[in-house]
Design a protein around this motif. Structure first.
Motif, PDB file in Angstrom:
ATOM      1  N   ASN A   1       0.821  -1.204   0.000  1.00 63.79           N
ATOM      2  CA  ASN A   1       0.000   0.000   0.000  1.00 63.79           C
ATOM      3  C   ASN A   1       0.853   1.250   0.000  1.00 63.79           C
ATOM      4  O   ASN A   1       0.380   2.319   0.305  1.00 63.79           O
ATOM      5  N   MET A   2       2.098   1.108  -0.307  1.00 68.78           N
ATOM      6  CA  MET A   2       2.951   2.293  -0.190  1.00 68.78           C
ATOM      7  C   MET A   2       4.162   2.181  -1.091  1.00 68.78           C
ATOM      8  O   MET A   2       4.708   1.118  -1.291  1.00 68.78           O
TER       9      MET A   2
ATOM     10  N   ASN B   1      -1.487   0.679  -5.039  1.00 69.43           N
ATOM     11  CA  ASN B   1      -2.160   0.120  -3.878  1.00 69.43           C
ATOM     12  C   ASN B   1      -2.855  -1.169  -4.249  1.00 69.43           C
ATOM     13  O   ASN B   1      -3.288  -1.354  -5.379  1.00 69.43           O
ATOM     14  N   SER B   2      -2.981  -2.053  -3.290  1.00 76.09           N
ATOM     15  CA  SER B   2      -3.645  -3.329  -3.536  1.00 76.09           C
ATOM     16  C   SER B   2      -4.723  -3.561  -2.476  1.00 76.09           C
ATOM     17  O   SER B   2      -4.708  -2.928  -1.425  1.00 76.09           O
TER      18      SER B   2
ATOM     19  N   TYR C   1      -6.427   5.488  -4.577  1.00 74.48           N
ATOM     20  CA  TYR C   1      -6.983   4.137  -4.688  1.00 74.48           C
ATOM     21  C   TYR C   1      -8.297   4.117  -3.931  1.00 74.48           C
ATOM     22  O   TYR C   1      -8.361   4.556  -2.776  1.00 74.48           O
TER      23      TYR C   1
ATOM     24  N   ARG D   1      -8.580   2.757  -9.498  1.00 77.79           N
ATOM     25  CA  ARG D   1      -7.388   3.566  -9.255  1.00 77.79           C
ATOM     26  C   ARG D   1      -7.572   4.929  -9.906  1.00 77.79           C
ATOM     27  O   ARG D   1      -8.397   5.093 -10.796  1.00 77.79           O
TER      28      ARG D   1
ATOM     29  N   THR E   1      -4.291   6.601   0.425  1.00 78.63           N
ATOM     30  CA  THR E   1      -3.169   7.330  -0.154  1.00 78.63           C
ATOM     31  C   THR E   1      -2.010   6.385  -0.425  1.00 78.63           C
ATOM     32  O   THR E   1      -1.964   5.260   0.065  1.00 78.63           O
ATOM     33  N   ASN E   2      -1.071   6.868  -1.161  1.00 77.59           N
ATOM     34  CA  ASN E   2       0.121   6.091  -1.473  1.00 77.59           C
ATOM     35  C   ASN E   2       0.957   5.795  -0.241  1.00 77.59           C
ATOM     36  O   ASN E   2       1.736   4.851  -0.223  1.00 77.59           O
ATOM     37  N   ALA E   3       0.798   6.628   0.804  1.00 76.19           N
ATOM     38  CA  ALA E   3       1.562   6.436   2.029  1.00 76.19           C
ATOM     39  C   ALA E   3       0.947   5.374   2.936  1.00 76.19           C
ATOM     40  O   ALA E   3       1.507   5.052   3.975  1.00 76.19           O
ATOM     41  N   GLY E   4      -0.194   4.832   2.536  1.00 79.13           N
ATOM     42  CA  GLY E   4      -0.782   3.741   3.311  1.00 79.13           C
ATOM     43  C   GLY E   4      -1.912   4.140   4.232  1.00 79.13           C
ATOM     44  O   GLY E   4      -2.462   3.301   4.939  1.00 79.13           O
TER      45      GLY E   4
END
Lengths: 117, 111
Positions: free
Chosen positions: A97-98, A103-104, B32, B51, B94-97
């Motif tokens: 996810n990072m 992302n999955s 996402y 996405r 977000t891309n950072a989780g």
């Protein structure tokens, strides 16, 4: 393939007690996270981890600790339980996810229902 | 931080009708957008995701649309069946989780 396994399924604590909610995944996922779900509300992120040895705070981290010593396990610790922590807790994992821009999907466990009296 | 609003909170439709659930998000870093279905006593299960580089995605009776400019995305279920009855959650990640979920929509499909 067990996926994400949470234990216990139910737990009753008295105010001030401590306990650890266990979460294990067998999918070799890098990302793991903990959520709490309260009636009428969505899932709120408590803590998350993007890999072994790395953890970060989510939206509602106060009163909870986590550690990620292995890829498979991500336990959630309640240091001194309070009635406000009565909730259903979900653990989730995903491949990544990072960092990859890709992302999955999150895979969720079936939850731990915690009551603090 | 991110804020995700989901509407409606409850939705009741007749079997065979369509159901639409809408979500808006605030953080431009979200890229996402998954949708989850949760049945009683179980964890959420992914039903479809999209996405940020895609505007629409379809999987049989389920479709999701994304409008990045307006920061909203929607779930469309056609030809609803009683087994579609559940709580549905949208999320923005977000891309950072960091993941933020909507408050959920309880869908009831009446036979």
């Amino acid at each position: 393939n067990a996926g994400v396994t949470q234990t216990p399924k139910f737990q009753v604590l008295k105010t001030g007690q401590s306990m650890t909610l266990q979460c294990a995944q067998d999918m070799n996922h890098e990302y793991m996270s903990w959520y709490r779900q309260d009636p009428g509300m969505g899932l709120r992120l408590i803590h998350y981890s993007v890999g072994a040895g790395i953890t970060d705070q989510g939206e509602v981290p106060n009163g909870y600790n986590v550690s990620r010593s292995t890829t498979e396990d991500f336990p959630l610790r309640l240091l001194s339980a309070a009635p406000s922590q009565t909730s259903v807790y979900f653990c989730a994992s995903s491949y990544s996810n990072m960092g990859t821009g890709h992302n999955s999907p999150l895979h969720f466990g079936n939850g731990t229902r915690l009551t603090v009296t | 931080g991110e804020n995700v609003e989901q509407h409606p909170s409850t939705l009741s439709v007749q079997e065979g009708d369509s159901a639409v659930i809408k979500c808006t998000y605030s953080d431009s870093a979200s890229n996402y957008f998954p949708w989850y279905k949760q049945e009683l006593g179980k964890g959420p299960q992914l039903i479809i995701d999209i996405r940020s580089n895609v505007g629409e995605k379809k999987d049989q009776r389920i479709a999701v649309t994304l409008n990045k400019t307006a920061k909203h995305f929607s779930l469309h279920i056609t030809e609803t069946q009683p087994e579609d009855s559940a709580v549905y959650f949208c999320a923005a990640i977000t891309n950072a989780g960091k993941s933020t979920f909507g408050d959920g929509t309880t869908l009831t499909v009446k036979p």
